[in-house]
Scaffold this motif. Sequence first.
Motif, PDB file in Angstrom:
ATOM      1  N   ALA A   1      61.146  21.738  30.701  1.00 59.91           N
ATOM      2  CA  ALA A   1      60.360  20.886  29.823  1.00 59.91           C
ATOM      3  C   ALA A   1      61.289  19.863  29.192  1.00 59.91           C
ATOM      4  O   ALA A   1      62.483  20.104  29.051  1.00 59.91           O
ATOM      5  N   MET A   2      60.758  18.741  28.831  1.00 55.25           N
ATOM      6  CA  MET A   2      61.505  17.742  28.084  1.00 55.25           C
ATOM      7  C   MET A   2      60.584  17.163  27.044  1.00 55.25           C
ATOM      8  O   MET A   2      59.366  17.080  27.262  1.00 55.25           O
ATOM      9  N   GLY A   3      61.155  16.791  25.921  1.00 57.92           N
ATOM     10  CA  GLY A   3      60.276  16.307  24.888  1.00 57.92           C
ATOM     11  C   GLY A   3      60.985  15.734  23.684  1.00 57.92           C
ATOM     12  O   GLY A   3      62.195  15.503  23.700  1.00 57.92           O
ATOM     13  N   TRP A   4      60.195  15.487  22.672  1.00 65.44           N
ATOM     14  CA  TRP A   4      60.660  14.921  21.417  1.00 65.44           C
ATOM     15  C   TRP A   4      60.285  15.856  20.270  1.00 65.44           C
ATOM     16  O   TRP A   4      59.150  16.340  20.209  1.00 65.44           O
ATOM     17  N   TYR A   5      61.254  16.056  19.394  1.00 65.79           N
ATOM     18  CA  TYR A   5      61.049  16.819  18.176  1.00 65.79           C
ATOM     19  C   TYR A   5      61.394  15.904  17.006  1.00 65.79           C
ATOM     20  O   TYR A   5      62.044  14.880  17.176  1.00 65.79           O
ATOM     21  N   ARG A   6      60.982  16.311  15.829  1.00 63.41           N
ATOM     22  CA  ARG A   6      61.360  15.548  14.636  1.00 63.41           C
ATOM     23  C   ARG A   6      61.609  16.479  13.474  1.00 63.41           C
ATOM     24  O   ARG A   6      61.083  17.595  13.429  1.00 63.41           O
TER      25      ARG A   6
ATOM     26  N   ALA B   1      61.854  16.103   9.244  1.00 59.55           N
ATOM     27  CA  ALA B   1      61.797  15.349   7.994  1.00 59.55           C
ATOM     28  C   ALA B   1      62.640  16.072   6.948  1.00 59.55           C
ATOM     29  O   ALA B   1      62.873  17.290   7.056  1.00 59.55           O
ATOM     30  N   PRO B   2      63.093  15.363   5.916  1.00 58.99           N
ATOM     31  CA  PRO B   2      63.914  16.002   4.886  1.00 58.99           C
ATOM     32  C   PRO B   2      63.211  17.203   4.264  1.00 58.99           C
ATOM     33  O   PRO B   2      62.036  17.117   3.889  1.00 58.99           O
ATOM     34  N   GLY B   3      63.917  18.316   4.201  1.00 56.77           N
ATOM     35  CA  GLY B   3      63.359  19.508   3.588  1.00 56.77           C
ATOM     36  C   GLY B   3      62.366  20.271   4.444  1.00 56.77           C
ATOM     37  O   GLY B   3      61.774  21.251   3.976  1.00 56.77           O
ATOM     38  N   LYS B   4      62.181  19.835   5.667  1.00 57.33           N
ATOM     39  CA  LYS B   4      61.215  20.491   6.551  1.00 57.33           C
ATOM     40  C   LYS B   4      61.900  20.990   7.822  1.00 57.33           C
ATOM     41  O   LYS B   4      62.984  20.561   8.179  1.00 57.33           O
ATOM     42  N   GLN B   5      61.215  21.907   8.500  1.00 56.47           N
ATOM     43  CA  GLN B   5      61.758  22.423   9.753  1.00 56.47           C
ATOM     44  C   GLN B   5      61.535  21.426  10.886  1.00 56.47           C
ATOM     45  O   GLN B   5      60.609  20.602  10.833  1.00 56.47           O
ATOM     46  N   ARG B   6      62.376  21.530  11.888  1.00 54.88           N
ATOM     47  CA  ARG B   6      62.195  20.692  13.068  1.00 54.88           C
ATOM     48  C   ARG B   6      60.911  21.117  13.773  1.00 54.88           C
ATOM     49  O   ARG B   6      60.639  22.312  13.924  1.00 54.88           O
ATOM     50  N   GLU B   7      60.124  20.137  14.205  1.00 55.96           N
ATOM     51  CA  GLU B   7      58.851  20.428  14.838  1.00 55.96           C
ATOM     52  C   GLU B   7      58.699  19.651  16.135  1.00 55.96           C
ATOM     53  O   GLU B   7      59.239  18.549  16.288  1.00 55.96           O
ATOM     54  N   LEU B   8      57.944  20.240  17.050  1.00 57.50           N
ATOM     55  CA  LEU B   8      57.653  19.579  18.308  1.00 57.50           C
ATOM     56  C   LEU B   8      56.694  18.418  18.058  1.00 57.50           C
ATOM     57  O   LEU B   8      55.693  18.562  17.362  1.00 57.50           O
ATOM     58  N   VAL B   9      57.004  17.276  18.658  1.00 55.43           N
ATOM     59  CA  VAL B   9      56.128  16.117  18.588  1.00 55.43           C
ATOM     60  C   VAL B   9      55.352  15.966  19.892  1.00 55.43           C
ATOM     61  O   VAL B   9      54.134  15.860  19.902  1.00 55.43           O
ATOM     62  N   ALA B  10      56.081  15.955  21.004  1.00 51.54           N
ATOM     63  CA  ALA B  10      55.453  15.778  22.313  1.00 51.54           C
ATOM     64  C   ALA B  10      56.366  16.348  23.376  1.00 51.54           C
ATOM     65  O   ALA B  10      57.591  16.320  23.229  1.00 51.54           O
ATOM     66  N   ARG B  11      55.748  16.852  24.458  1.00 50.60           N
ATOM     67  CA  ARG B  11      56.539  17.507  25.494  1.00 50.60           C
ATOM     68  C   ARG B  11      55.876  17.331  26.848  1.00 50.60           C
ATOM     69  O   ARG B  11      54.646  17.313  26.944  1.00 50.60           O
ATOM     70  N   ILE B  12      56.698  17.214  27.874  1.00 46.92           N
ATOM     71  CA  ILE B  12      56.235  17.220  29.261  1.00 46.92           C
ATOM     72  C   ILE B  12      56.832  18.448  29.923  1.00 46.92           C
ATOM     73  O   ILE B  12      58.044  18.675  29.837  1.00 46.92           O
ATOM     74  N   THR B  13      56.013  19.232  30.595  1.00 47.34           N
ATOM     75  CA  THR B  13      56.547  20.384  31.323  1.00 47.34           C
ATOM     76  C   THR B  13      56.814  19.982  32.774  1.00 47.34           C
ATOM     77  O   THR B  13      56.359  18.928  33.240  1.00 47.34           O
ATOM     78  N   SER B  14      57.528  20.839  33.472  1.00 48.58           N
ATOM     79  CA  SER B  14      57.838  20.550  34.877  1.00 48.58           C
ATOM     80  C   SER B  14      56.574  20.476  35.721  1.00 48.58           C
ATOM     81  O   SER B  14      56.548  19.805  36.751  1.00 48.58           O
ATOM     82  N   GLY B  15      55.525  21.138  35.266  1.00 47.43           N
ATOM     83  CA  GLY B  15      54.261  21.082  35.987  1.00 47.43           C
ATOM     84  C   GLY B  15      53.426  19.863  35.646  1.00 47.43           C
ATOM     85  O   GLY B  15      52.324  19.697  36.179  1.00 47.43           O
TER      86      GLY B  15
END
Length: 115
Positions: free
Chosen positions: A33-38, A40-54
């Motif tokens: 999979a490949m994707g983007w996470y983000r 924000a200050p004081g927050k946990q890293r979260e998934l924004v968008a992802r593409i899987t191999s399928g």
Amino acid sequence: QVQLVESGGGLVQAGGSLRLSCAASGSIFSFTAMGWYRQAPGKQRELVARITSGGQLNYADSVKGRFTISRDNAKNTIYLQMNSLKPEDTAVYYCNVLKTFAEYWGQGTQVTVSS
């Protein structure tokens, strides 16, 4: 070994658009999979968008309909087109590539959305 370099972040007004790019030094053809996470200050890293191999696309509910993830195998690059940006989209955005036995992160690029 894969190295990821993000670009395209910056300051934009609410309602504006940005396109983030993530250039990989190695081949991203074979991946889980490949994707983007983000994060924000004081927050946990979260998934924004992802593409899987399928070819499956996953988006966070908060960005559905506004963000689009895509990839260009020939350029070893993945993109995140961000439209209708909101102040709550302000964060450091990280590119991520997940392979069978390894995971890679970029250094992050700052996105700031002013109201």
